[in-house]
Enzyme design. Sequence first.
Site, PDB file in Angstrom:
ATOM      1  N   ASP A  53      -2.734 -18.417   2.885  1.00 40.79           N
ATOM      2  CA  ASP A  53      -3.844 -19.246   2.395  1.00 40.79           C
ATOM      3  C   ASP A  53      -4.339 -20.079   3.267  1.00 40.79           C
ATOM      4  OD1 ASP A  53      -1.496 -20.217   2.160  1.00 40.79           O
ATOM      5  OD2 ASP A  53      -1.561 -21.174   0.297  1.00 40.79           O
TER       6      ASP A  53
ATOM      7  N   LYS B  83       3.661 -15.434   4.012  1.00 38.54           N
ATOM      8  CA  LYS B  83       3.773 -16.111   2.888  1.00 38.54           C
ATOM      9  C   LYS B  83       5.054 -16.549   2.456  1.00 38.54           C
ATOM     10  CE  LYS B  83       1.575 -18.271  -0.753  1.00 38.54           C
ATOM     11  NZ  LYS B  83       0.819 -19.646  -0.409  1.00 38.54           N
TER      12      LYS B  83
ATOM     13  N   TYR C 163       0.829  -1.214   0.019  1.00 39.26           N
ATOM     14  CA  TYR C 163       0.013  -0.002   0.007  1.00 39.26           C
ATOM     15  C   TYR C 163       0.570   1.341  -0.052  1.00 39.26           C
ATOM     16  CZ  TYR C 163      -4.158  -2.751   0.901  1.00 39.26           C
ATOM     17  OH  TYR C 163      -5.144  -3.651   0.851  1.00 39.26           O
TER      18      TYR C 163
ATOM     19  N   ASP D 202      -5.603  -6.727   5.707  1.00 40.56           N
ATOM     20  CA  ASP D 202      -6.763  -5.898   5.366  1.00 40.56           C
ATOM     21  C   ASP D 202      -7.776  -6.911   4.744  1.00 40.56           C
ATOM     22  OD1 ASP D 202      -8.525  -4.153   4.320  1.00 40.56           O
ATOM     23  OD2 ASP D 202      -7.125  -3.668   2.580  1.00 40.56           O
TER      24      ASP D 202
ATOM     25  N   ASP E 142     -11.566  -8.341   7.090  1.00 39.04           N
ATOM     26  CA  ASP E 142     -12.780  -8.313   6.351  1.00 39.04           C
ATOM     27  C   ASP E 142     -13.559  -9.635   6.311  1.00 39.04           C
ATOM     28  OD1 ASP E 142     -12.656  -5.646   5.862  1.00 39.04           O
ATOM     29  OD2 ASP E 142     -12.297  -6.013   3.745  1.00 39.04           O
TER      30      ASP E 142
END
Length: 353
Positions: free
Chosen positions: A219, A187, A142, A243, A247
């Site tokens: 994952d 990851k 970001y 992020d 959610d």
Amino acid sequence: MKLKIAVLAGDGIGPEIMKQGVAVMNAIAKKCGHEFEYEEALVGACAIDACGDAYPDTTHDVCMRADAVLFAAVGDLKYDNNPTLKMRPETGLLAMRKKLGLFANIRPVATFDCLLHKSPLKEELLRGADFVVIRELTGGMYFGEKHQDNDMAFDTNVYTRPEIERILKVAFEIAMTRRKHLTVVDKANVLASSRLWRQIAKEMEPQYPEVTTDYMFIDNASMRVLTEPRFFDVIVTENTFGDILTDETSCITGSMGLQPSSSLGEHTPLFEPVHGSWPQAAGQNLANPLAQILSAAMLLEHFGLEREGALVREAVNASLDANVRTPEIQVKGGKKYGTKEVGQWIVEYIEKA
């Protein structure tokens, strides 16, 4: 206690839910003998429309002289479908985080027994789930170097040792106050940045011998927060993963309208609901104000007002048990309540407590 609070309502449903958050804060102030002073400022689409900047200097000044920021949401449909725009409402949110040094986003995830049926997940998986996601907020893709033209685009995922160490320190210390179980989500089998996260976390483990630390690829974590949510106590992860993951956890609570958060760092702490601005519902008295109100509870608790925060949470739980709920979580055939009515019910509960 006296507190100066910057009020950033933002866009869409933001002003509506903010009114209820401030009303609850005022009820607590009156009930418990505190003095809260508010200063409003623009951020997001409304700031772009007013002065061409999603996070203007005047707003930053308001935030810097406040003890805390109570924030709602940014976003407007007119900006969503034009990828060539340089200034977007979300630009203001990112700028605010960066300028205030808000590197640690703390999002509690807990279930409400009376709302288990609203989740798409099985009740037996959910009951008793209670964990915290700590998201690094000012690094990663970001904020890394970006490029876009007609044929190529890239976002650079950069993390430095100091950035990783400080967010891991927050995570370990929060784990020490809970069940002493920390899960580092990365990851590392693919990304070099994740391998550095894992390396530094392993270096820091001996500093917190009471904490059980494990590691999970994003994952796998995305699957297990939905299939084994009670496994987790504290999760820490980088910006982009956090992020998306937070959610996803709305499936556990039954609604994003129930999830508060705090963002902490170098300057003024910020408290906000995790949901977006839902511009389609703006002005319709439909939005759930509970995440905003629970964010106010987190604000109170941050300043040591534990009794006051507990009273807000008690009022929220009582409203849910009494079926005083906005449409997305109301029981079938239940009375209709809007944003204002839910907020007013909670204010009156506090006043009578």
